[in-house]
Design an enzyme around this catalytic site. Structure first.
Site, PDB file in Angstrom:
ATOM      1  N   ARG A  85      19.725 -30.053 -12.430  1.00 43.97           N
ATOM      2  CA  ARG A  85      21.083 -30.202 -11.887  1.00 43.97           C
ATOM      3  C   ARG A  85      21.034 -30.689 -10.433  1.00 43.97           C
ATOM      4  NH1 ARG A  85      25.080 -25.187 -12.257  1.00 43.97           N
ATOM      5  NH2 ARG A  85      23.780 -24.443 -10.541  1.00 43.97           N
ATOM      6  N   LYS A 142      27.132 -30.420  -7.426  1.00 47.17           N
ATOM      7  CA  LYS A 142      27.054 -29.218  -6.581  1.00 47.17           C
ATOM      8  C   LYS A 142      26.691 -29.643  -5.159  1.00 47.17           C
ATOM      9  CE  LYS A 142      25.120 -24.567  -6.863  1.00 47.17           C
ATOM     10  NZ  LYS A 142      26.332 -23.831  -6.555  1.00 47.17           N
ATOM     11  N   GLU A 174      37.516 -21.512 -12.590  1.00 51.76           N
ATOM     12  CA  GLU A 174      36.355 -20.640 -12.340  1.00 51.76           C
ATOM     13  C   GLU A 174      36.677 -19.710 -11.181  1.00 51.76           C
ATOM     14  OE1 GLU A 174      33.023 -23.094 -11.181  1.00 51.76           O
ATOM     15  OE2 GLU A 174      34.255 -24.288  -9.837  1.00 51.76           O
TER      16      GLU A 174
HETATM   17  N1  PMP Z   1      30.888 -22.118 -10.090  1.00 50.00           N
HETATM   18  C1  PMP Z   1      30.608 -22.286  -8.781  1.00 50.00           C
HETATM   19  C2  PMP Z   1      31.630 -22.914  -7.910  1.00 50.00           C
HETATM   20  C3  PMP Z   1      29.375 -21.859  -8.256  1.00 50.00           C
HETATM   21  O1  PMP Z   1      29.105 -22.027  -6.960  1.00 50.00           O
HETATM   22  C4  PMP Z   1      28.446 -21.235  -9.113  1.00 50.00           C
HETATM   23  C5  PMP Z   1      27.133 -20.740  -8.562  1.00 50.00           C
HETATM   24  N2  PMP Z   1      26.173 -21.749  -8.550  1.00 50.00           N
HETATM   25  C6  PMP Z   1      28.760 -21.084 -10.478  1.00 50.00           C
HETATM   26  C7  PMP Z   1      29.987 -21.540 -10.934  1.00 50.00           C
HETATM   27  C8  PMP Z   1      27.779 -20.507 -11.444  1.00 50.00           C
HETATM   28  O2  PMP Z   1      26.783 -21.455 -11.710  1.00 50.00           O
HETATM   29  P1  PMP Z   1      25.272 -21.067 -12.062  1.00 50.00           P
HETATM   30  O3  PMP Z   1      25.331 -20.139 -13.232  1.00 50.00           O
HETATM   31  O4  PMP Z   1      24.638 -22.369 -12.397  1.00 50.00           O
HETATM   32  O5  PMP Z   1      24.713 -20.414 -10.867  1.00 50.00           O
END
Ligand code: PMP
Length: 287
Positions: free
Chosen positions: A52, A150, A183
């Site tokens: 990612r 990200k 989210e």
């Molecule tokens: N949404 C956001 C905005 C985040 O910052 C994160 C943390 N990385 C997540 C969801 C969860 O993603 P992951 O399980 O890949 O850490």
């Protein structure tokens, strides 16, 4: 003992590792990052996080000066240099130091660093249930900026967190500009309804969470019905259970959303999946 970090191929104590004030990560949020847990000194789903990271970098036309293997090794080195059994790695890649003015052409080499620490996302009692608000701040629509990338620009997530802080809540749910649930400020959302596990897909303006994908696969392997579909606030208020997932958050049950108490918290589905999650983590770190 002071924490050690990795910066552009060197291991250094954090207090002696600096980035230039002219770094565009600092001046413009021009860069990408990842957060990765490690358990028993073994990083969890690191390949997925590195993939990612490379995809986010490509989306912003940022070429990393290191390979996936280099960064795998760098993460191992950072874990080896710190005295934590369990913890969290933060990988950051910025456009690098450049002239004032946002043109990335004038940045020579990306700055790459990896920090390592413990990470407590929320208060200790969070395992018994988070209190969420619904933030007025919305996720950016996909035609403005794709939430799958990200980047270091987290300002609307931070504004949502400030709203939560001001309301005395643990965290906030962010909606997309259509008013559907996207989210939380740094975690994905799951609801449980009539025995099925439901989570909004990244097309609803959520990050394509690696923990979310892991939980969906885990649940499917246990024979639980999994559905990725849009969710309204009504769906969330009337769910049997709600919980969050993320590398930082791991799995956290939600007790209250904007004054609506959840029916069960932590509910039976959460408990079952959390136990399976912990067992899988344990198995991976023993492998
Ligand atoms: N949404 C956001 C905005 C985040 O910052 C994160 C943390 N990385 C997540 C969801 C969860 O993603 P992951 O399980 O890949 O850490």
């Amino acid at each position: 003992m002071e924490r050690q970090c990795w910066i552009n191929q060197a291991i250094k104590p954090v207090s002696q590792a600096g980035v230039a004030l002219t770094d565009h990560g600092l001046l413009y949020g021009d860069g990408v990052f990842e957060g990765v847990r490690f358990y028993h000194r073994v990083s969890f789903l690191l390949t997925e996080h590195l993939e990612r990271l490379f995809q986010s970098a490509k989306a912003i036309c940022l070429e990393l000066p290191y390979s996936m293997d280099d960064l795998h090794q760098a993460c191992r080195d950072v874990i080896a240099q710190n005295d934590l059994m369990d913890g969290y790695l933060r990988l950051v890649v910025t456009r690098g130091s450049g002239a004032l003015g946002l043109d990335p052409k004038r940045c020579e080499t990306p700055t790459v660093f990896i920090l390592c620490d413990e990470l407590k996302m929320v208060r200790d009692s969070a395992q018994s249930g988070l209190k969420l608000i619904v933030a007025a701040t919305r996720r950016m629509p996909l035609d403005v900026f794709d939430s799958q990338i990200k980047t270091l620009n987290y300002m609307n997530n931070i504004l949502a967190k400030i709203e939560a802080n001001q309301a005395g809540a643990d965290d906030a749910l962010l909606l997309n500009t259509q008013g559907r649930v996207a989210e939380a400020s740094a975690a994905n959302v799951f609801v449980v309804k009539n025995g099925a596990l439901i989570s909004p897909p990244s097309s609803e303006c959520a990050l394509n969470g690696i923990t979310r994908r892991f939980i969906l696969e885990l649940a499917a392997s246990l024979g639980i019905e999994c559905v990725e579909r849009p969710l309204s606030l009504y769906d969330v208020y009337h769910a049997d259970e709600v919980f969050l997932s993320g590398s930082g958050a791991e799995m956290l049950p939600v007790a209250d959303i904007g004054g609506r108490r959840m029916t069960a918290c932590p509910g039976p589905m959460f408990k079952r999946l959390k136990q399976a999650f912990d067992e899988r983590v344990q198995a991976l770190s023993e492998a």
